[in-house]
Design an enzyme around this catalytic site. Structure first.
Site, PDB file in Angstrom:
ATOM      1  N   ASP A 209      -4.017  -3.561  -6.713  1.00  0.00           N
ATOM      2  CA  ASP A 209      -3.743  -3.081  -8.081  1.00  0.00           C
ATOM      3  C   ASP A 209      -4.981  -3.504  -8.888  1.00  0.00           C
ATOM      4  OD1 ASP A 209      -1.540  -1.937  -9.944  1.00  0.00           O
ATOM      5  OD2 ASP A 209      -2.101  -3.738 -11.016  1.00  0.00           O
TER       6      ASP A 209
ATOM      7  N   LYS B 286       6.274  -6.563  -6.910  1.00  0.00           N
ATOM      8  CA  LYS B 286       4.917  -6.644  -7.470  1.00  0.00           C
ATOM      9  C   LYS B 286       4.495  -8.104  -7.473  1.00  0.00           C
ATOM     10  CE  LYS B 286       1.739  -3.983  -9.380  1.00  0.00           C
ATOM     11  NZ  LYS B 286       1.403  -2.578  -9.131  1.00  0.00           N
TER      12      LYS B 286
HETATM   13  P1  NDP Z   1      -9.042  -1.350 -11.183  1.00  0.00           P
HETATM   14  O1  NDP Z   1      -9.096  -2.827 -11.322  1.00  0.00           O
HETATM   15  O2  NDP Z   1      -9.735  -0.707 -10.056  1.00  0.00           O
HETATM   16  O3  NDP Z   1      -9.546  -0.645 -12.536  1.00  0.00           O
HETATM   17  C1  NDP Z   1      -8.949  -0.909 -13.761  1.00  0.00           C
HETATM   18  C2  NDP Z   1      -9.804  -0.279 -14.849  1.00  0.00           C
HETATM   19  O4  NDP Z   1      -9.145  -0.423 -16.104  1.00  0.00           O
HETATM   20  C3  NDP Z   1     -11.149  -0.954 -15.000  1.00  0.00           C
HETATM   21  O5  NDP Z   1     -12.068  -0.011 -15.472  1.00  0.00           O
HETATM   22  C4  NDP Z   1     -10.856  -2.027 -16.040  1.00  0.00           C
HETATM   23  O6  NDP Z   1     -12.018  -2.462 -16.753  1.00  0.00           O
HETATM   24  C5  NDP Z   1      -9.900  -1.300 -16.959  1.00  0.00           C
HETATM   25  N1  NDP Z   1      -8.977  -2.264 -17.586  1.00  0.00           N
HETATM   26  C6  NDP Z   1      -8.133  -3.121 -16.964  1.00  0.00           C
HETATM   27  N2  NDP Z   1      -7.458  -3.859 -17.847  1.00  0.00           N
HETATM   28  C7  NDP Z   1      -7.891  -3.461 -19.065  1.00  0.00           C
HETATM   29  C8  NDP Z   1      -7.566  -3.849 -20.386  1.00  0.00           C
HETATM   30  N3  NDP Z   1      -6.654  -4.792 -20.627  1.00  0.00           N
HETATM   31  N4  NDP Z   1      -8.221  -3.210 -21.405  1.00  0.00           N
HETATM   32  C9  NDP Z   1      -9.152  -2.237 -21.160  1.00  0.00           C
HETATM   33  N5  NDP Z   1      -9.496  -1.830 -19.915  1.00  0.00           N
HETATM   34  C10 NDP Z   1      -8.866  -2.429 -18.891  1.00  0.00           C
HETATM   35  O7  NDP Z   1      -7.469  -1.004 -11.173  1.00  0.00           O
HETATM   36  P2  NDP Z   1      -6.761   0.350 -10.702  1.00  0.00           P
HETATM   37  O8  NDP Z   1      -7.628   1.513 -10.993  1.00  0.00           O
HETATM   38  O9  NDP Z   1      -6.241   0.133  -9.342  1.00  0.00           O
HETATM   39  O10 NDP Z   1      -5.477   0.376 -11.659  1.00  0.00           O
HETATM   40  C11 NDP Z   1      -5.480   1.020 -12.944  1.00  0.00           C
HETATM   41  C12 NDP Z   1      -4.043   1.301 -13.372  1.00  0.00           C
HETATM   42  O11 NDP Z   1      -3.400   2.136 -12.394  1.00  0.00           O
HETATM   43  C13 NDP Z   1      -3.135   0.074 -13.507  1.00  0.00           C
HETATM   44  O12 NDP Z   1      -2.183   0.313 -14.532  1.00  0.00           O
HETATM   45  C14 NDP Z   1      -2.413   0.040 -12.167  1.00  0.00           C
HETATM   46  O13 NDP Z   1      -1.190  -0.670 -12.223  1.00  0.00           O
HETATM   47  C15 NDP Z   1      -2.195   1.525 -11.950  1.00  0.00           C
HETATM   48  N6  NDP Z   1      -1.919   1.937 -10.578  1.00  0.00           N
HETATM   49  C16 NDP Z   1      -2.813   1.658  -9.573  1.00  0.00           C
HETATM   50  C17 NDP Z   1      -2.546   2.068  -8.290  1.00  0.00           C
HETATM   51  C18 NDP Z   1      -3.528   1.900  -7.186  1.00  0.00           C
HETATM   52  O14 NDP Z   1      -3.301   2.474  -6.119  1.00  0.00           O
HETATM   53  N7  NDP Z   1      -4.627   1.195  -7.367  1.00  0.00           N
HETATM   54  C19 NDP Z   1      -1.260   2.737  -7.944  1.00  0.00           C
HETATM   55  C20 NDP Z   1      -0.456   3.068  -9.094  1.00  0.00           C
HETATM   56  C21 NDP Z   1      -0.770   2.636 -10.350  1.00  0.00           C
HETATM   57  P3  NDP Z   1     -13.051  -3.523 -16.098  1.00  0.00           P
HETATM   58  O15 NDP Z   1     -13.885  -2.715 -15.159  1.00  0.00           O
HETATM   59  O16 NDP Z   1     -13.779  -4.047 -17.276  1.00  0.00           O
HETATM   60  O17 NDP Z   1     -12.206  -4.548 -15.414  1.00  0.00           O
END
Ligand code: NDP
Length: 440
Positions: free
Chosen positions: A154, A114
């Site tokens: 991510d 990562k």
């Molecule tokens: P994105 O950046 O596309 O979206 C993340 C979302 O979560 C956004 O809506 C963001 O808000 C919100 N968010 C992030 N951090 C916080 C926080 N500290 N408090 C509140 N809201 C938060 O990321 P992904 O959708 O890709 O990833 C989401 C999760 O899924 C993570 O845990 C990631 O590790 C996991 N994941 C992702 C994969 C992938 O293929 N993308 C694969 C496997 C797991 P805002 O819009 O305000 O930033």
């Protein structure tokens, strides 16, 4: 044995995994003798680097870059890159550690790693994002390669960032190769990769529900986040007949009891991906409520919102024990984690004590990296598979992961426990490979 002060998330992940691996130590004394448990918690290497870049006003900024290459026993290191101000070594190590077991579960030959930076993409122009990605890749490029380490997206790293990162790698190395996944279709990406994590989480939840004769039809579903994973989880739940009642971002939570249908999902995607707006704008448009500064799980507890299924898709430790209790009180019978480690250990205990279906992230969200693995295969073959072909393979992989969790849990005396099953099934394959190599 070696504890680094302050690495809270990493220690949380290691404790959770090692506790569930006890039955493997009893059954495989050879793992204990070969020091597998001591070795598997240490990354192969952790790279920390300086990322200097210049903003649009000519000001110099310095961020921290990380790449933790955790374990490559069964394939090249593989795992996403996160850009978020909260990123530190503990978070990257926890994510890299989890990735080892997740990647093993997919049945594809991928090790775990990562990376990321404490860079905050919010409020930056496209040019600033490009210059930051180039500065990040300037150092990262010497540590990665299609046979060595294959990063992906991510939090904070989506299609735009992967484009900038890949474009600069190509420039530096003068080679067009499958060194990153999550690429756009035109330059080597795979169909269904953007959808894969969200779709896969819903496929996994559907498999869990089926063990109790249930499905998504007419169920009320709470989703957190509004990014890549959340958007496609919402799309798939709608397709399966469920009703989504929440989305959130780092600024607040929207509740829409009428349901976030396909039209509203299209608006949400445009709002987040094109305009980089806030979910509060969704509330304004559809005349619903936005609870500023609250998580979905706080709102469900405070407003007593009824939900059947919860899909946390935002970030780590977003569900604490009291919110887990509130979920159950409000009728929740299934939690499938689209995010990585979104439930605290205390919340997991609440799910388990109440006997609800609980799919931990490393199993439930493995569809993303599995499809990245399929992207690597297509890059090696220099071929592109159709949407149907990739989706079919994704569904099969999620079914197989679900089954291997159940099989491993039963084989090691913990029938029906998906946490034990996922950890054990992921671990045993990596441990056997490490054993075969001797002490290296
Ligand atoms: P994105 O950046 O596309 O979206 C993340 C979302 O979560 C956004 O809506 C963001 O808000 C919100 N968010 C992030 N951090 C916080 C926080 N500290 N408090 C509140 N809201 C938060 O990321 P992904 O959708 O890709 O990833 C989401 C999760 O899924 C993570 O845990 C990631 O590790 C996991 N994941 C992702 C994969 C992938 O293929 N993308 C694969 C496997 C797991 P805002 O819009 O305000 O930033």
């Amino acid at each position: 044995k070696h504890t680094d002060p302050g690495q809270k998330e990493f220690h949380q992940a290691v404790t959770e995994v090692l506790e569930t691996l006890e039955p493997t130590a009893e059954k495989h004394p050879e793992f204990v003798k070969a020091g597998i448990y001591e070795r598997i918690v240490e990354p192969e290497r952790a790279i920390l680097f300086r990322v200097p870049w210049v903003d649009d006003r000519g000001e110099v900024h310095v961020n921290r870059g990380f790449r933790v290459q955790f374990n490559n026993a069964i394939g090249p290191f593989k795992g996403g890159i996160r850009f978020h101000p909260s990123v530190n070594l503990s978070i990257i190590k926890f994510l890299g550690f989890e990735q080892v077991f997740k990647n093993s579960l997919t049945t594809l030959p991928m090790g775990g790693g990562k990376g990321g930076s404490d860079f905050d993409p919010k409020g930056k122009t496209d040019n600033e994002i490009m210059r930051f990605c180039q500065a990040f890749m300037r150092e990262l490029s010497r540590h990665i390669g299609p046979e060595t380490d294959v990063p992906a997206g991510d939090i904070g790293v989506g299609a735009r960032e992967i484009g900038f990162l890949y474009g600069y790698y190509k420039k530096l190395r003068n080679e067009h190769t499958g060194v990153l996944t999550g690429k756009a279709l035109e330059y080597g990406g795979s169909l269904i990769r953007p959808e894969a994590t969200g779709y896969g989480t819903v496929y996994f939840a559907a498999e869990m529900l089926a063990t109790r004769g249930l499905d998504f039809k007419d169920k009320t579903v709470a989703v957190s986040g509004s990014g890549n994973v959340a958007q496609f989880a919402i799309e798939k739940v709608n397709e399966m007949g469920g009703r989504i009642v929440s989305v959130s971002d780092s600024a607040g939570t929207v509740i829409d009891e009428k349901g976030i249908d396909n039209d509203k999902t299209c608006y949400l995607m445009e709002l987040k991906n094109v305009h980089r707006g806030r979910v509060s704008e969704y509330a304004d448009k559809y005349k619903t409520v936005c609870f500023e500064g609250k998580s979905v799980w706080d709102v469900i507890r405070e407003q007593d919102i009824k939900v059947d299924i919860a899909l946390p898709c935002a970030t780590q430790n977003e569900i604490e024990a009291q919110n887990a209790q509130a979920l159950i009180k409000n009728g929740c019978m299934c939690v499938a984690e689209g995010a990585n480690m979104p439930s605290t250990p205390e919340a997991v205990k609440v799910y388990q004590d109440n006997g609800i279906l609980y799919g931990p992230g490393k199993a439930a969200n493995a569809g993303g990296v599995a499809t990245s693995g399929l992207e690597m295969s297509q890059n090696s073959l220099k071929l592109s598979w159709s949407r149907e072909e990739v989706d079919r393979r994704l569904q099969t992989i999620m079914k197989d992961i679900h089954q291997s969790c159940l099989d491993a849990a039963e084989a090691y005396g913990k029938k029906g426990n998906y946490v034990m099953g996922a950890n054990i099934a992921g671990f045993v394959k990596v441990a056997r490979a490490m054993l075969a190599y001797g002490v290296v």
